[in-house]
Design an enzyme around this catalytic site. Structure first.
Site, PDB file in Angstrom:
ATOM      1  N   CYS A 314      -1.216  -9.802   7.654  1.00  0.00           N
ATOM      2  CA  CYS A 314      -1.770  -8.589   7.040  1.00  0.00           C
ATOM      3  C   CYS A 314      -3.059  -8.863   6.264  1.00  0.00           C
ATOM      4  O   CYS A 314      -4.074  -8.165   6.453  1.00  0.00           O
ATOM      5  CB  CYS A 314      -0.722  -7.923   6.152  1.00  0.00           C
ATOM      6  SG  CYS A 314      -0.220  -8.898   4.697  1.00  0.00           S
ATOM      7  N   HIS A 362       2.124  -7.037   0.887  1.00  0.00           N
ATOM      8  CA  HIS A 362       1.593  -6.475   2.129  1.00  0.00           C
ATOM      9  C   HIS A 362       0.369  -5.624   1.829  1.00  0.00           C
ATOM     10  O   HIS A 362       0.259  -5.015   0.753  1.00  0.00           O
ATOM     11  CB  HIS A 362       2.653  -5.627   2.845  1.00  0.00           C
ATOM     12  CG  HIS A 362       2.263  -5.289   4.252  1.00  0.00           C
ATOM     13  ND1 HIS A 362       2.302  -6.208   5.277  1.00  0.00           N
ATOM     14  CD2 HIS A 362       1.794  -4.135   4.809  1.00  0.00           C
ATOM     15  CE1 HIS A 362       1.903  -5.634   6.404  1.00  0.00           C
ATOM     16  NE2 HIS A 362       1.574  -4.388   6.138  1.00  0.00           N
ATOM     17  N   HIS A 374      -2.853  -1.802  10.080  1.00  0.00           N
ATOM     18  CA  HIS A 374      -2.366  -3.034   9.463  1.00  0.00           C
ATOM     19  C   HIS A 374      -1.692  -3.913  10.495  1.00  0.00           C
ATOM     20  O   HIS A 374      -1.375  -3.475  11.612  1.00  0.00           O
ATOM     21  CB  HIS A 374      -1.398  -2.732   8.313  1.00  0.00           C
ATOM     22  CG  HIS A 374      -0.069  -2.180   8.753  1.00  0.00           C
ATOM     23  ND1 HIS A 374       1.109  -2.461   8.096  1.00  0.00           N
ATOM     24  CD2 HIS A 374       0.282  -1.363   9.780  1.00  0.00           C
ATOM     25  CE1 HIS A 374       2.112  -1.848   8.688  1.00  0.00           C
ATOM     26  NE2 HIS A 374       1.646  -1.172   9.705  1.00  0.00           N
TER      27      HIS A 374
END
Length: 399
Positions: A314, A362, A374
Site C-alpha cells: 500500500c 494502510h 490502493h
C-alpha cells in the site's frame, strides 16, 4: 398327596400387552443411549462458516499489513545503517593507513638515532605500552628535534583518530546487527500471518471458494462503478466551470481598463506570483499525475514490501504515485501520515492520501466520489475501493 401347582399369571388384554411391549422397547432404547454417552457432533458442524473464514482471513491480512509496515521501517533503517557502516569502515581504513604512515616516519627517525649512537626516543615511543608515559619524560623530549617532535605529534593524533573511527565502526556494526534482527523478526511475522490465512482458505470447499470469489468480484465491480460515476461527475463539473468562466470573461476589444493597466502587483486572491497559477491549481496538476500513475497500476498484484514497478504494497504504491508528480514521500505509512497537511474527511480532494486503522497500517489515494485506488492485501490487485471499506483514520494532502 397334595398337588402343587404353579401360580397362574394373570392374562393381559391385547391393549395391555401392546403397552408393555412399548414400555420395554423405550427402556431398551434409553439404556442404549445412556451406554453410548453424549452424542458426537458431526465434523461438518465444527467447520467455520464462509463468513467466519472471510472475517478471520481479513483480520490476518490486516495484521500482516501492520507487520509489513514494521518490516518496511526496519528495512529502511537497515539500509541506512549499512551505508553508514560502510562509510565508517572506509574512514577507519583511511585512518589506519595514515597511522601506518606516521608510524613509518617515526620508525625512520628511530633507525637514524640508533645508527648515530644517540638515545632513540622514538624507539622508546614505538615500543612503549603506554605512549602517554613516554611523553611525560621531558628529558627525552628535549633530545628530539622539531621535525621529530612534529612527527610524534602527528603519530599521536592519527592514533587517537584511528581509535575513534574503529570505535564508531564497531558501534555501527552493532546497530546494524540489531536492525537486521528486527528486519528478520518482522519478515517472520508477516510470513506467519500470511501462512495462517492461506491455511484457512485452503480448507474451504470448492463451492465456498467460488462463493467467496463471487463476493469479492461484486464488491470490486461496485467500487469500479462508483469510481466511474465519480470521474464522470468530476468531468461534468470541470466542463461547467469552464463554460461559466468563458461566459464571465470580458470581451477583448483591444482596450485596457482605465488607470489599472500594468499596475497589478500579483498579491490579490490566491495568486502565487509564479506564473499566475494558484496553489489549488498547482496541487490539482500534481494530483492529476498521481491519479494517472495509480490508474496505470490497476490490476498489478499486491506484494508485501514491494515498491514497483511490477507489484506494490500500500505505501509502496502511494510513494511511487506521488514521486511521478515530483514529490518524494517517506516509505512507511507511519511517516507518510506526517507529510503534508491534515485534511478533514469532508474536505478530501483527488490525490489526497487516506489512512486507515488505529495503527495507521494502510493507505490509499483518494480518487473522489468516496473512492480510492490502493494496493489492498495479498492475493488482491491494485484496484478502486470505497473509503468506507476500512476504519478511517485521517487524510493528508502531501506538500
Amino acid at each position: 398327596m397334595a398337588s402343587h401347582r404353579r401360580p397362574r399369571t394373570p392374562l393381559l388384554s391385547p391393549a395391555s400387552r401392546r403397552g408393555a411391549a412399548g414400555f420395554t422397547t423405550a427402556a431398551i432404547a434409553s439404556a442404549t443411549l445412556l451406554s453410548q454417552g453424549p452424542a458426537q457432533a458431526s465434523p461438518e458442524d465444527d467447520r467455520p462458516s464462509i463468513e467466519e473464514v472471510r472475517n478471520r482471513v481479513d483480520a490476518l491480512y490486516r495484521e500482516a499489513g501492520s507487520a509489513t509496515q514494521k518490516y518496511n521501517a526496519a528495512k529502511e533503517r537497515t539500509d541506512e545503517q549499512r551505508e553508514k557502516v560502510d562509510r565508517l569502515l572506509d574512514e577507519a581504513a583511511e585512518r589506519a593507513d595514515r597511522l601506518n604512515d606516521a608510524r613509518r616516519k617515526l620508525g625512520g627517525y628511530a633507525t637514524a638515532q640508533y645508527r648515530s649512537g644517540g638515545v632513540s626516543g622514538t624507539a622508546v615511543l614505538l615500543l612503549s605500552d603506554n605512549p602517554q608515559d613516554f611523553f611525560g619524560h621531558k628529558h627525552l623530549m628535549d633530545r628530539i628535534t622539531d621535525r621529530q617532535r612534529q612527527a610524534v605529534d602527528d603519530y599521536r593524533d592519527e592514533q587517537r583518530a584511528a581509535r575513534k573511527k574503529r570505535s564508531e565502526a564497531s558501534a555501527g556494526l552493532a546497530e546494524l546487527t540489531d536492525a537486521q534482527k528486527e528486519l528478520a523478526d518482522s519478515k517472520e511475522t508477516v510470513q506467519g500471518k500470511l501462512a495462517q490465512a492461506r491455511k484457512l482458505l485452503s480448507e474451504l470447499t470448492a463451492e465456498e471458494k467460488a462463493r467467496l470469489a463471487a463476493q469479492e468480484r461484486r464488491r470490486q465491480e461496485e467500487a469500479r462503478r462508483k469510481a466511474a460515476a465519480a470521474a464522470a461527475e468530476r468531468e461534468r463539473r470541470a466542463e461547467a466551470a469552464a463554460r461559466e468562466e468563458r461566459a464571465e470573461a470580458p470581451a477583448d476589444d483591444g482596450t485596457e481598463a482605465d488607470g489599472d493597466a500594468g499596475t497589478d502587483t500579483g498579491t490579490g486572491g490566491t495568486d502565487t506570483g509564479t506564473g499566475g497559477g494558484t496553489a489549488d491549481d498547482s496541487y490539482a496538476a500534481k494530483a492529476e499525475k498521481v491519479l494517472a500513475f495509480a490508474e496505470a497500476q490497476l490490476g498489478k498484484p499486491y506484494v508485501w514490501g514491494a515498491t514497483g514497478p511490477n507489484s506494490y504494497d500500500c505505501s509502496g504504491l502511494t510513494q511511487a504515485a506521488w514521486l511521478s508528480a515530483g514529490v518524494s514521500l517517506p516509505r512507511t505509512t507511519y511517516d507518510q501520515v506526517d507529510t503534508g497537511t491534515r485534511i478533514a474527511r469532508a474536505d478530501m480532494r483527488p490525490g489526497d492520501l487516506v489512512f486507515f486503522y488505529d495503527d495507521i497500517s494502510h493507505v490509499g489515494i483518494y480518487a473522489g466520489g468516496g473512492q480510492m485506488i490502493h494496493a489492498p492485501k495479498p492475493g488482491a490487485e491494485v484496484r478502486y475501493e470505497s473509503v468506507d471499506h476500512m476504519p478511517f483514520h485521517s487524510a493528508v494532502r502531501p506538500a
